[in-house]
Design an enzyme around this catalytic site. Structure first.
Site, PDB file in Angstrom:
ATOM      1  N   HIS A 109     -13.927  -0.359   1.881  1.00  0.00           N
ATOM      2  CA  HIS A 109     -14.364  -0.891   0.593  1.00  0.00           C
ATOM      3  C   HIS A 109     -15.878  -0.893   0.499  1.00  0.00           C
ATOM      4  CE1 HIS A 109     -10.426  -3.302   1.009  1.00  0.00           C
ATOM      5  NE2 HIS A 109     -10.193  -2.146   0.466  1.00  0.00           N
ATOM      6  N   GLY A 135      -6.914   2.658  -5.140  1.00  0.00           N
ATOM      7  CA  GLY A 135      -8.188   3.317  -4.879  1.00  0.00           C
ATOM      8  C   GLY A 135      -8.211   4.051  -3.559  1.00  0.00           C
ATOM      9  N   HIS A 136      -7.067   4.117  -2.885  1.00  0.00           N
ATOM     10  CA  HIS A 136      -7.018   4.743  -1.563  1.00  0.00           C
ATOM     11  C   HIS A 136      -6.044   5.905  -1.491  1.00  0.00           C
ATOM     12  CE1 HIS A 136      -9.402   1.422  -0.101  1.00  0.00           C
ATOM     13  NE2 HIS A 136      -8.480   0.531  -0.437  1.00  0.00           N
TER      14      HIS A 136
END
Ligand SMILES: Nc1ncnc2c1ncn2[C@@H]1O[C@H](COP(=O)(O)OP(=O)(O)O)[C@@H](O)[C@H]1O
Ligand SMILES: Nc1ncnc2c1ncn2[C@@H]1O[C@H](COP(=O)(O)OP(=O)(O)O)[C@@H](O)[C@H]1O
Ligand SMILES: [Mg+2]
Ligand SMILES: [Mg+2]
Ligand SMILES: [Mg+2]
Ligand SMILES: [Mg+2]
Lengths: 332, 197, 332, 197
Positions: free
Chosen positions: C219, C56-57
């Site tokens: 996050h 997700g990064h």
């Protein structure tokens, strides 16, 4: 749709200042200060390549100024063509006496302004040729293909014309390969969420939480159809079909694929989409060469993606894979 | 009665303040079929025009040339460039003159339409600003002073707007949505009608 | 917060498939198929460098696998550390017998798993050293600096350790420069809008239309403070002050600056922010070397940006500017 | 009364179905101070545990080792790794045994807390899952069968949750928001209390 900006009227100027501060290979020039050129001196004997367009699409257009790409870029306000003065300044910046190729997207304002600019520089004996990017299959029917808009696929023409110009080819030759690249490129975009002009308080279009729009323009102009949000695999299959209807591919063909993000769609999703496009092409026996996945032509924070396909022959493939370097694309 | 640099100055002031006021209306008209920037672009152009020093010259041609330059420097949008083209045509016709008869103005507008049509690769009937200007030219043929001209132009622009509303757009991306564009005003035409209101 | 994805449980797998299909320099390996390594064979005599982290990064973490960067990367689920097996596989992939540096962000799961993995590979006589990225000044006070989380600044440590390893330096030396890079790096982020986990139907945090949050975690963990949305110039000045409070800079100092986008913030805005950071540093007589502006470490479609500063000395500058190439960063 | 592989199998089924049900509640508890993934992660872990074939062995140690592997393969999150660490401790203690007395379980939980504390660099009192397990160990010292154990564990987990709610978090990013974390349940502690409900 919040923005980290200062006064909207300074948006373009400040963006350009940041761009050249980060990339010393680029320099702002011209009376209008709305032209970016290579910092390096022009190569004697080389045809110049100029592009231009509205702001809000970074890295397009000005991010592709570099060796083996375009030499100068005229920069308009957000989603507006570059003013005539900037077009003139950009042509002057790129000219080394061998003529200048004007290579930009097929938009009314851009076309008119570059046309007027080329009439003006003709008085100073600068010879120009014009090639218009018109890869967006959603923006006109096949019968009216010449009226199509230019979208992300334009960067293939930059790369190919730029590589040809590096060989010190004539303006005629550089224009020929640029036109060949344009003719071999098709794109289609899909939008999920709007962007907002810096000067506006409202998003530039509305779309429901569960909808996507196929073929939407890079400024938010309505697309071919809206439907409920589909899976990545279904979406990319539809996109590919729309392209293949216009650019038939057979087993053994070689293509490059550009899976482009419009701004707010994460790289993860672009790779998921690319994976499927790649599989579907492989299923047809089509070979993918030098693919590109990333945010190469955006609409600020618009969510969505576009798929571009460039059908290669030996000449185009050699030029596509020839060395070249600009801030957002490097080969070799 | 003749049109002088003073009339021009008044007209420009009116135009600039109207455009400032119309920005949101015109943006939203453009956003239905285009990219939603007509209002902002015209407001910026209006500010550019208002900054022109028209006092410095009596020569209408020189004055129109200043307006041309201000227009073309303020924007690179289709509409801006077409308006700049119109001003440039006016500049050519009025070069060296300090006044022209109001009765001659309609013919100047006709010349502008021809130049804009060549530049824009578009025609009267495509549902663009050209239709407004053409209708203005037709409706002002008999005008002999400013008030007559403005009144007749206003009705011409409104008639064109009403007549073309239910036609499909033929220019730009809106061309793709012929169905959808039926019933919607072209933002450029709307701009002209509202400025004259 | 719409997503162009297929089944959420296939998100990571499909993303990796697309990544390696696009970038032939990368290969998926390991039983878990959750490791990406360089396709090239390991250089004999070179210390291996392994990283890892949640998905997700992108481009973080796995996009920095390349020559002169990291050699292998263990990939976790979205916002979760990589599982122990993947850590073990990644270490094995990177090992050439000279030991392996484990270089990753200071997050609980990641740390525990790499720790357990290093105990397991020790049984196979693979020597490891660990350096933890902890650049996020918002995530702990200066007194507890060792508890800080690693964010975008980690890529400076990749580049510097990677360049050192290319010189065939010892594990001790590679770990030393990695730690030196970490110690000289500070970051601070600002968030404007949330992202959504692929498995979830809700955004991961809520923030009002007119608010921004300073120091929010990657996050979506709460930051230092929320305020109403400020101008780009004010925002970047605050960010810089938070960094300078922790990493004082004097006239004559040399730094690299990374102005990173969290995902949905357009490049235009990043350049506007960078422009101001650059001006403010110049005002203090600090020289900016090799700056980076772009989406280098994201949180999917989160809107916002982070500023990282690496304070250079001759050794760090030489390693930072040494040649190196991975899919998302290239020097030389 | 003793705990056998059959009890373990029942417990795992209960755990998996509870975790599926609790996914949204635990995600939202985590999203207040963490990254909002506790529920999804635990549900995935539950599915991984449910897939383990516990029929294949009578050896509790072997069974716990299978559960350890399933846990550690299903996630790399802090919580998952800590739970895996607990299972690994149980595996070591029960290696080669087909049953253990319920009265010995609390001591096994104590061992797990020690191992988790070492792995997590955290301590009882930090407002984490360790506090729940420690409270469970304390409350189940006198349990001699499954029903007693479960009833006492339930009350221990609930007491820990209630007692620590108004304490500040000391671990992870939540540590930075000591004020904010007061009054909020730690998602890991909440998970344990709700599973036992
Ligand atoms: N080729 C053309 N010929 C005539 N009028 C045009 C043409 N292109 C645009 N226009 C006019 O300009 C208006 C759109 O202006 P604007 O929004 O500024 O343009 P852009 O499409 O560059 O955003 C249209 O409403 C139409 O009246
Ligand atoms: N170092 C630690 N020691 C003890 N418990 C911890 C530790 N780190 C996390 N936890 C527990 O795990 C829970 C968070 O789990 P999860 O959301 O899966 O972790 P992550 O922070 O990796 O997203 C916390 O509520 C806490 O009970
Ligand atoms: Mg426009
Ligand atoms: Mg428009
Ligand atoms: Mg997590
Ligand atoms: Mg969590």
């Amino acid at each position: 749709m919040k923005k980290l900006i200062n006064a909207p009227e300074n948006y373009v100027t400040e963006m350009l200042e940041g761009l050249v501060a980060c990339h010393p290979s680029l320099t702002i020039c011209g009376d209008s200060q709305r032209v970016v050129r290579r910092s390096a001196e022009n190569t004697p004997g080389k045809v110049g390549i100029v592009s231009g367009g509205g702001s809000g699409h970074l890295p397009l257009f000005t991010g592709y100024v570099g060796q083996g790409f375009i030499d100068a870029c005229a920069i308009g306000n957000v989603f507006e063509g570059p003013a005539i003065d900037s077009c003139v300044d950009a042509i002057n910046a790129a000219d080394s006496g061998q003529g200048v190729l004007l290579l930009f997207g097929n938009y009314g304002g851009d076309r008119m302004n570059f046309e007027m600019a080329s009439e003006l520089v003709a008085m100073d004996d600068i010879v120009t040729a014009t090639v218009l990017g018109n890869d967006d299959v959603a923006s006109a029917s096949p019968e009216e293909a010449s009226k199509r808009r230019g979208v992300a696929g334009l960067i293939y023409a930059y790369k190919i014309a730029g590589a040809k110009a590096e060989q010190l080819a004539t303006l005629e030759e550089v224009a020929r390969v640029a036109q060949k690249a344009v003719d071999a490129t098709r794109s289609i975009g899909i939008a999920l969420a709007p962007c907002r002009l810096p000067s506006s308080t409202e998003p530039n279009f509305q779309i429901h939480d569960n909808e996507m729009e196929m073929g939407m323009g890079i400024h938010g102009e309505p697309g071919l159809w809206r439907s409920e949000l589909k899976s990545a695999d279904e979406t990319v299959a539809e996109m590919l079909n729309l392209i293949l209807a216009d650019l038939p591919l057979a087993a053994g063909d070689r293509v490059s694929v550009l899976l482009n993000g419009l701004g707010a769609t994460p790289l993860e999703e672009l790779f998921i989409l690319f994976r499927r496009a790649n599989q579907l092409l492989a299923d047809r026996g089509v070979e993918v060469v030098a693919p590109i996945v990333g945010n190469m032509a955006t609409s600020m924070e618009m969510a969505g993606a576009s798929l571009s396909i460039l059908k290669l022959d030996d000449e185009l493939e050699a030029l596509l894979t020839a060395p070249g370097v600009c801030p957002f694309w490097r080969v070799g | 009665m003749s049109l002088t640099a003073a009339d021009l100055s008044l007209a420009v002031d009116h135009l600039a303040s109207k455009l400032e006021e119309l920005e949101p209306v015109l943006n939203s008209a453009d956003s239905r079929l285009g990219d939603g920037d007509t209002g902002t672009m015209l407001a910026r152009m209006g500010r550019g025009l208002a900054d022109v020093d028209l006092e410095s010259t009596d020569d209408l041609g020189a004055a129109f040339m200043l307006l041309t330059k201000a227009t073309l420097a303020s924007t690179g949008s289709s509409l801006g460039t077409l308006i700049g083209t119109a001003f440039m045509t006016f500049a050519k016709t009025t070069k060296g003159k300090s006044e022209i008869e109001w009765s001659e103005v309609f013919a100047m507008v006709d010349d502008a339409v021809v130049a804009m049509s060549a530049r824009g690769k578009s025609a009267v009937g495509d549902k663009t600003i050209l239709d407004s200007l053409n209708a203005i030219a037709r409706s002002t043929e008999s005008a002999t002073d400013r008030d007559e001209f403005v009144t007749q132009a206003r009705s011409g622009a409104q008639t064109a707007l009403d007549e073309l509303r239910d036609q499909p757009c033929q220019i730009g991306r809106a061309r793709m949505y012929k169905e959808q564009s039926i019933g919607m005003d072209d933002p450029g035409m709307l701009a002209i009608a509202l400025i004259l209101k």
